[in-house]
Design a protein around this motif. Sequence first.
Motif, PDB file in Angstrom:
ATOM      1  N   GLU A 183      82.495  35.038 104.010  1.00  0.00           N
ATOM      2  CA  GLU A 183      82.121  35.782 102.807  1.00  0.00           C
ATOM      3  C   GLU A 183      80.624  36.078 102.771  1.00  0.00           C
ATOM      4  OE1 GLU A 183      85.394  34.214  99.548  1.00  0.00           O
ATOM      5  OE2 GLU A 183      83.274  33.998  99.152  1.00  0.00           O
ATOM      6  N   HIS A 184      80.310  37.164 102.066  1.00  0.00           N
ATOM      7  CA  HIS A 184      78.928  37.494 101.688  1.00  0.00           C
ATOM      8  C   HIS A 184      77.975  37.534 102.881  1.00  0.00           C
ATOM      9  CE1 HIS A 184      80.654  37.346  97.873  1.00  0.00           C
ATOM     10  NE2 HIS A 184      80.377  36.118  97.508  1.00  0.00           N
ATOM     11  N   SER A 185      78.524  38.035 104.010  1.00  0.00           N
ATOM     12  CA  SER A 185      77.703  38.223 105.218  1.00  0.00           C
ATOM     13  C   SER A 185      77.006  36.928 105.646  1.00  0.00           C
ATOM     14  CB  SER A 185      76.653  39.317 104.984  1.00  0.00           C
ATOM     15  OG  SER A 185      77.245  40.491 104.488  1.00  0.00           O
ATOM     16  N   GLY A 186      77.582  35.794 105.273  1.00  0.00           N
ATOM     17  CA  GLY A 186      76.948  34.517 105.609  1.00  0.00           C
ATOM     18  C   GLY A 186      75.951  34.029 104.592  1.00  0.00           C
ATOM     19  N   TRP A 187      75.821  34.723 103.484  1.00  0.00           N
ATOM     20  CA  TRP A 187      75.048  34.309 102.314  1.00  0.00           C
ATOM     21  C   TRP A 187      73.647  33.791 102.643  1.00  0.00           C
ATOM     22  CZ3 TRP A 187      78.131  31.928  97.712  1.00  0.00           C
ATOM     23  CH2 TRP A 187      77.413  32.093  96.527  1.00  0.00           C
ATOM     24  N   PRO A 188      72.784  34.627 103.216  1.00  0.00           N
ATOM     25  CA  PRO A 188      71.387  34.193 103.387  1.00  0.00           C
ATOM     26  C   PRO A 188      70.742  33.949 102.037  1.00  0.00           C
ATOM     27  CG  PRO A 188      71.617  36.556 103.761  1.00  0.00           C
ATOM     28  CD  PRO A 188      73.007  36.011 103.637  1.00  0.00           C
ATOM     29  N   ARG A 189      69.785  33.061 102.014  1.00  0.00           N
ATOM     30  CA  ARG A 189      69.139  32.705 100.743  1.00  0.00           C
ATOM     31  C   ARG A 189      67.894  33.538 100.451  1.00  0.00           C
ATOM     32  NH1 ARG A 189      70.769  27.305 102.448  1.00  0.00           N
ATOM     33  NH2 ARG A 189      72.066  26.308 100.847  1.00  0.00           N
ATOM     34  N   ARG A 190      67.260  34.057 101.503  1.00  0.00           N
ATOM     35  CA  ARG A 190      66.005  34.793 101.333  1.00  0.00           C
ATOM     36  C   ARG A 190      65.983  35.965 102.308  1.00  0.00           C
ATOM     37  NH1 ARG A 190      65.031  29.790 102.370  1.00  0.00           N
ATOM     38  NH2 ARG A 190      64.229  30.284 104.446  1.00  0.00           N
ATOM     39  N   ASP A 191      65.230  36.966 101.961  1.00  0.00           N
ATOM     40  CA  ASP A 191      65.034  38.113 102.850  1.00  0.00           C
ATOM     41  C   ASP A 191      63.672  37.967 103.516  1.00  0.00           C
ATOM     42  OD1 ASP A 191      65.023  40.523 104.128  1.00  0.00           O
ATOM     43  OD2 ASP A 191      64.742  41.748 102.331  1.00  0.00           O
ATOM     44  N   ASP A 192      63.629  37.094 104.541  1.00  0.00           N
ATOM     45  CA  ASP A 192      62.381  36.917 105.283  1.00  0.00           C
ATOM     46  C   ASP A 192      62.713  36.666 106.758  1.00  0.00           C
ATOM     47  OD1 ASP A 192      62.699  34.064 105.832  1.00  0.00           O
ATOM     48  OD2 ASP A 192      62.095  33.688 103.767  1.00  0.00           O
ATOM     49  N   PRO A 193      61.748  36.828 107.662  1.00  0.00           N
ATOM     50  CA  PRO A 193      62.036  36.744 109.098  1.00  0.00           C
ATOM     51  C   PRO A 193      62.612  35.405 109.544  1.00  0.00           C
ATOM     52  CG  PRO A 193      59.924  37.825 108.751  1.00  0.00           C
ATOM     53  CD  PRO A 193      60.361  37.297 107.407  1.00  0.00           C
ATOM     54  N   GLU A 195      64.415  33.210 107.774  1.00  0.00           N
ATOM     55  CA  GLU A 195      65.802  33.105 107.335  1.00  0.00           C
ATOM     56  C   GLU A 195      66.694  34.024 108.166  1.00  0.00           C
ATOM     57  OE1 GLU A 195      68.842  31.782 104.356  1.00  0.00           O
ATOM     58  OE2 GLU A 195      67.153  30.989 105.542  1.00  0.00           O
ATOM     59  N   PHE A 196      66.203  35.210 108.478  1.00  0.00           N
ATOM     60  CA  PHE A 196      66.976  36.142 109.304  1.00  0.00           C
ATOM     61  C   PHE A 196      67.263  35.526 110.666  1.00  0.00           C
ATOM     62  CE2 PHE A 196      67.601  39.652 112.230  1.00  0.00           C
ATOM     63  CZ  PHE A 196      68.483  40.476 111.529  1.00  0.00           C
ATOM     64  N   ARG A 197      66.272  34.888 111.253  1.00  0.00           N
ATOM     65  CA  ARG A 197      66.472  34.270 112.566  1.00  0.00           C
ATOM     66  C   ARG A 197      67.532  33.178 112.514  1.00  0.00           C
ATOM     67  NH1 ARG A 197      65.653  29.894 115.025  1.00  0.00           N
ATOM     68  NH2 ARG A 197      64.613  28.928 113.228  1.00  0.00           N
ATOM     69  N   ARG A 198      67.430  32.280 111.532  1.00  0.00           N
ATOM     70  CA  ARG A 198      68.392  31.185 111.407  1.00  0.00           C
ATOM     71  C   ARG A 198      69.788  31.726 111.092  1.00  0.00           C
ATOM     72  NH1 ARG A 198      67.641  28.654 107.062  1.00  0.00           N
ATOM     73  NH2 ARG A 198      68.561  26.668 107.606  1.00  0.00           N
ATOM     74  N   TRP A 199      69.827  32.706 110.213  1.00  0.00           N
ATOM     75  CA  TRP A 199      71.100  33.316 109.837  1.00  0.00           C
ATOM     76  C   TRP A 199      71.762  33.988 111.034  1.00  0.00           C
ATOM     77  CZ3 TRP A 199      71.802  38.728 109.938  1.00  0.00           C
ATOM     78  CH2 TRP A 199      73.005  39.195 109.369  1.00  0.00           C
ATOM     79  N   ARG A 200      71.025  34.773 111.787  1.00  0.00           N
ATOM     80  CA  ARG A 200      71.599  35.481 112.922  1.00  0.00           C
ATOM     81  C   ARG A 200      72.109  34.507 113.987  1.00  0.00           C
ATOM     82  NH1 ARG A 200      71.324  40.712 115.485  1.00  0.00           N
ATOM     83  NH2 ARG A 200      71.715  40.393 117.721  1.00  0.00           N
TER      84      ARG A 200
END
Length: 296
Positions: A183-193, A195-200
Amino acid sequence: MDVFAMFSGRRGMMSDFEFVDSHIHFWEPSRRDWYPVLRAFSVDLDHDHLPGDHARDAAAAGARLSGLVHVSAVSKPGTFLDEARWLDGMREEIGVPHAVIGTIDPAAPFERIERDLAAQAESPAFRGIRVLDGLDPSAEATARLFALLGEHGWVFDLVTHPDGMREYAAAIGKAPGTAFVLEHSGWPRRDDPEEFRRWREGLARLAALPNVDCKLSGLPMAFGTMDPARLRPWVEACLELFGTGRCFFGSNFPVDGLAGTYGELLGAYREITAGLSADERDRVFAANARRRYRIG
């Protein structure tokens, strides 16, 4: 009011763009006090959101909404079976929702969980469950739950943030016969580089598992915007890793509506996916959700 006619596009709202909304919430806190977590999340959501409201939002967006998947949002203990009965009565009366993702109490004895699943499955619209909180992906009970869902062909809609993806990937890898939807594209908590790295990185682990789909939803909830430029890197990463065969759109309305209108949301996702072929866009906006949630 013929609500289903509004959903299926039969009230003059004809468009060549047809879509399935794979993640919506109906609730009626004015009569059913089932949502303490919702109220704590935002007082702006503490109002009724019913099929007529959703139909009007879709009509104003100028698209044909041909399928709805309702996802449970109750958080008051002991109310999810009440919600299931309420939704099934709604479905019998007006034809929506077309599919339902319910829930369970993960702290209950497993025998109780089995009974609660069987009770929800009495509805022909039942397709599976999600668990908002309290599920340990490494627990034996979770492994038993995933196996049970697979035996019955029920879906598990996965709620996790990036920091939980590694553990869930390990658990899902042991349940190859069960269908999962992130759900929710993996629900990242913040829009920052960072978080993007960990999320990806976590997203790639889940995408490597063939029994996991990705629901393109919830990013406006996470980031507080429907700006296509802000959402684009996240959506494009989902499409890259899962492919257009395993991604599908969900509005997460009315929650994502805190960041804008239904039309703005659809417009953002349509702009981001403008480079896809017509067949690929049909998969992302309709066909994949129909397949996963068995919507005729």
